[in-house]
Design a protein around this motif. Structure first.
Motif, PDB file in Angstrom:
ATOM      1  N   LEU A  29     -50.428 -36.791  43.310  1.00 12.35           N
ATOM      2  CA  LEU A  29     -49.659 -35.578  42.996  1.00 12.35           C
ATOM      3  C   LEU A  29     -50.543 -34.331  43.022  1.00 12.35           C
ATOM      4  N   ASP A  30     -51.762 -34.438  42.509  1.00 11.73           N
ATOM      5  CA  ASP A  30     -52.640 -33.274  42.388  1.00 11.73           C
ATOM      6  C   ASP A  30     -53.208 -32.805  43.726  1.00 11.73           C
ATOM      7  N   SER A  31     -53.509 -33.725  44.629  1.00  8.15           N
ATOM      8  CA  SER A  31     -54.238 -33.279  45.817  1.00  8.15           C
ATOM      9  C   SER A  31     -53.753 -33.836  47.146  1.00  8.15           C
ATOM     10  N   LYS A  32     -53.073 -34.946  47.166  1.00  7.28           N
ATOM     11  CA  LYS A  32     -52.717 -35.580  48.432  1.00  7.28           C
ATOM     12  C   LYS A  32     -51.292 -35.287  48.896  1.00  7.28           C
ATOM     13  N   ARG A  33     -50.443 -34.940  47.997  1.00 10.07           N
ATOM     14  CA  ARG A  33     -49.041 -34.724  48.370  1.00 10.07           C
ATOM     15  C   ARG A  33     -48.915 -33.453  49.195  1.00 10.07           C
ATOM     16  N   GLU A  34     -48.183 -33.537  50.287  1.00 13.48           N
ATOM     17  CA  GLU A  34     -48.001 -32.384  51.169  1.00 13.48           C
ATOM     18  C   GLU A  34     -46.772 -31.568  50.816  1.00 13.48           C
ATOM     19  N   THR A  35     -45.920 -32.113  49.972  1.00 12.67           N
ATOM     20  CA  THR A  35     -44.748 -31.377  49.510  1.00 12.67           C
ATOM     21  C   THR A  35     -44.831 -31.247  47.991  1.00 12.67           C
ATOM     22  N   ALA A  36     -44.029 -30.361  47.461  1.00  6.95           N
ATOM     23  CA  ALA A  36     -43.948 -30.217  46.010  1.00  6.95           C
ATOM     24  C   ALA A  36     -43.230 -31.438  45.427  1.00  6.95           C
ATOM     25  N   PHE A  37     -43.244 -31.558  44.123  1.00  8.70           N
ATOM     26  CA  PHE A  37     -42.504 -32.613  43.439  1.00  8.70           C
ATOM     27  C   PHE A  37     -41.939 -32.019  42.161  1.00  8.70           C
ATOM     28  N   TYR A  38     -40.633 -32.138  42.016  1.00 11.36           N
ATOM     29  CA  TYR A  38     -39.953 -31.662  40.806  1.00 11.36           C
ATOM     30  C   TYR A  38     -38.899 -32.684  40.410  1.00 11.36           C
ATOM     31  N   GLU A  39     -38.736 -32.864  39.111  1.00 17.06           N
ATOM     32  CA  GLU A  39     -37.679 -33.712  38.582  1.00 17.06           C
ATOM     33  C   GLU A  39     -36.891 -32.911  37.562  1.00 17.06           C
ATOM     34  N   ARG A  40     -35.598 -33.222  37.468  1.00 16.46           N
ATOM     35  CA  ARG A  40     -34.795 -32.618  36.404  1.00 16.46           C
ATOM     36  C   ARG A  40     -33.770 -33.630  35.931  1.00 16.46           C
ATOM     37  N   GLU A  41     -33.454 -33.498  34.670  1.00 14.77           N
ATOM     38  CA  GLU A  41     -32.456 -34.358  34.055  1.00 14.77           C
ATOM     39  C   GLU A  41     -31.071 -33.783  34.344  1.00 14.77           C
ATOM     40  N   ILE A  42     -30.134 -34.658  34.720  1.00 13.16           N
ATOM     41  CA  ILE A  42     -28.768 -34.201  34.993  1.00 13.16           C
ATOM     42  C   ILE A  42     -27.749 -34.828  34.046  1.00 13.16           C
ATOM     43  N   GLY A  43     -28.177 -35.756  33.228  1.00  8.84           N
ATOM     44  CA  GLY A  43     -27.282 -36.380  32.265  1.00  8.84           C
ATOM     45  C   GLY A  43     -28.066 -37.195  31.266  1.00  8.84           C
ATOM     46  N   ARG A  44     -27.440 -37.388  30.098  1.00  7.41           N
ATOM     47  CA  ARG A  44     -28.146 -38.119  29.049  1.00  7.41           C
ATOM     48  C   ARG A  44     -27.147 -38.759  28.099  1.00  7.41           C
ATOM     49  N   VAL A  45     -27.467 -39.979  27.695  1.00 10.37           N
ATOM     50  CA  VAL A  45     -26.810 -40.651  26.583  1.00 10.37           C
ATOM     51  C   VAL A  45     -27.924 -40.917  25.586  1.00 10.37           C
ATOM     52  N   GLN A  46     -27.732 -40.462  24.354  1.00  8.46           N
ATOM     53  CA  GLN A  46     -28.825 -40.514  23.370  1.00  8.46           C
ATOM     54  C   GLN A  46     -28.305 -41.052  22.047  1.00  8.46           C
ATOM     55  N   GLU A  47     -29.083 -41.932  21.442  1.00  7.93           N
ATOM     56  CA  GLU A  47     -28.776 -42.436  20.107  1.00  7.93           C
ATOM     57  C   GLU A  47     -30.038 -42.399  19.270  1.00  7.93           C
ATOM     58  N   ILE A  48     -29.896 -41.947  18.032  1.00  7.06           N
ATOM     59  CA  ILE A  48     -31.018 -41.896  17.091  1.00  7.06           C
ATOM     60  C   ILE A  48     -30.596 -42.621  15.825  1.00  7.06           C
ATOM     61  N   TYR A  49     -31.459 -43.493  15.355  1.00  9.30           N
ATOM     62  CA  TYR A  49     -31.244 -44.187  14.099  1.00  9.30           C
ATOM     63  C   TYR A  49     -32.563 -44.159  13.342  1.00  9.30           C
ATOM     64  N   GLY A  50     -32.576 -43.511  12.198  1.00  4.25           N
ATOM     65  CA  GLY A  50     -33.803 -43.433  11.418  1.00  4.25           C
ATOM     66  C   GLY A  50     -34.917 -42.793  12.228  1.00  4.25           C
ATOM     67  N   ASN A  51     -36.008 -43.518  12.400  1.00  2.00           N
ATOM     68  CA  ASN A  51     -37.178 -43.012  13.119  1.00  2.00           C
ATOM     69  C   ASN A  51     -37.291 -43.567  14.538  1.00  2.00           C
ATOM     70  N   MET A  52     -36.182 -44.071  15.067  1.00  2.00           N
ATOM     71  CA  MET A  52     -36.216 -44.560  16.438  1.00  2.00           C
ATOM     72  C   MET A  52     -35.081 -43.937  17.222  1.00  2.00           C
ATOM     73  N   ALA A  53     -35.320 -43.794  18.529  1.00  2.00           N
ATOM     74  CA  ALA A  53     -34.321 -43.208  19.410  1.00  2.00           C
ATOM     75  C   ALA A  53     -34.319 -43.943  20.740  1.00  2.00           C
ATOM     76  N   HIS A  54     -33.157 -43.936  21.374  1.00  2.00           N
ATOM     77  CA  HIS A  54     -33.025 -44.475  22.712  1.00  2.00           C
ATOM     78  C   HIS A  54     -32.286 -43.441  23.547  1.00  2.00           C
ATOM     79  N   VAL A  55     -32.864 -43.110  24.701  1.00  2.00           N
ATOM     80  CA  VAL A  55     -32.269 -42.131  25.610  1.00  2.00           C
ATOM     81  C   VAL A  55     -32.090 -42.789  26.968  1.00  2.00           C
ATOM     82  N   LEU A  56     -30.864 -42.742  27.484  1.00  2.00           N
ATOM     83  CA  LEU A  56     -30.615 -43.066  28.882  1.00  2.00           C
ATOM     84  C   LEU A  56     -30.540 -41.726  29.589  1.00  2.00           C
ATOM     85  N   SER A  57     -31.516 -41.461  30.429  1.00  2.00           N
ATOM     86  CA  SER A  57     -31.665 -40.164  31.073  1.00  2.00           C
ATOM     87  C   SER A  57     -31.501 -40.322  32.579  1.00  2.00           C
TER      88      SER A  57
END
Length: 160
Positions: A75-103
């Motif tokens: 990614l830092d030096s060999k890639r000839e194109t840019a690279f970008y990611e973005r989230e388009i949807g999420r299902v999230q659950e939190i219980y106490g001190n733990m969480a699960h995200v489907l992203s």
């Protein structure tokens, strides 16, 4: 540890957004790999469902440090194109001190493609998180590519 890092792991939302932001960049633009490592618990795994040499889909395990060693240079030096990611949807659950995200995320080879909504791939990531020591940590990140065989469930495209 940098103070600005801590601000970006105080909620599940800021941690997930920070994860996607830290990998993006132009060709040859260095990423902040120290921050990337900071997002993950030291015993975390990144687990991708990928095809093996026989064409069978199976989980591939890698630590965040191994990811930086293998992918960081590319990614830092060999890639000839840019690279970008973005989230388009999420299902999230939190219980106490733990969480699960489907992203659900999309990857792009340029800012222009991102602006024109032309991803070259989509993934669904299952991200397990834990809150302790006054911050959230990624414990494991498990992902699978979207395909005709494995389309995105409509309810995964909820809030993000």
């Amino acid at each position: 540890m940098k103070k600005e890092y801590l601000k970006r792991v105080q909620s599940v939302d800021t941690l997930i957004k920070s994860f996607y932001d830290c990998l993006g960049g132009e060709p040859g633009e260095p990423r902040d790999w120290d921050f990337f490592r900071f997002l993950f618990h030291p015993q975390a795994n990144k687990i991708g469902y990928e095809k093996d040499i026989n064409g069978n889909i199976r989980p591939q395990f890698i630590s965040p440090n191994e990811y930086v060693e293998r992918t960081g240079y590319w990614l830092d030096s060999k890639r000839e194109t840019a690279f970008y990611e973005r989230e388009i949807g999420r299902v999230q659950e939190i219980y106490g001190n733990m969480a699960h995200v489907l992203s659900v995320c999309e990857a792009f080879p340029s800012k222009e493609d991102m602006a024109n909504n032309k991803p070259y791939k989509q993934d669904v990531k299952s991200i397990q998180l834990a809150y302790y020591r006054d911050r959230w940590w990624i414990i494991n990140m498990f992902w699978h590519g979207v395909s005709p065989e494995f389309p995105i469930p409509e309810h995964y495209l909820g809030s993000n």
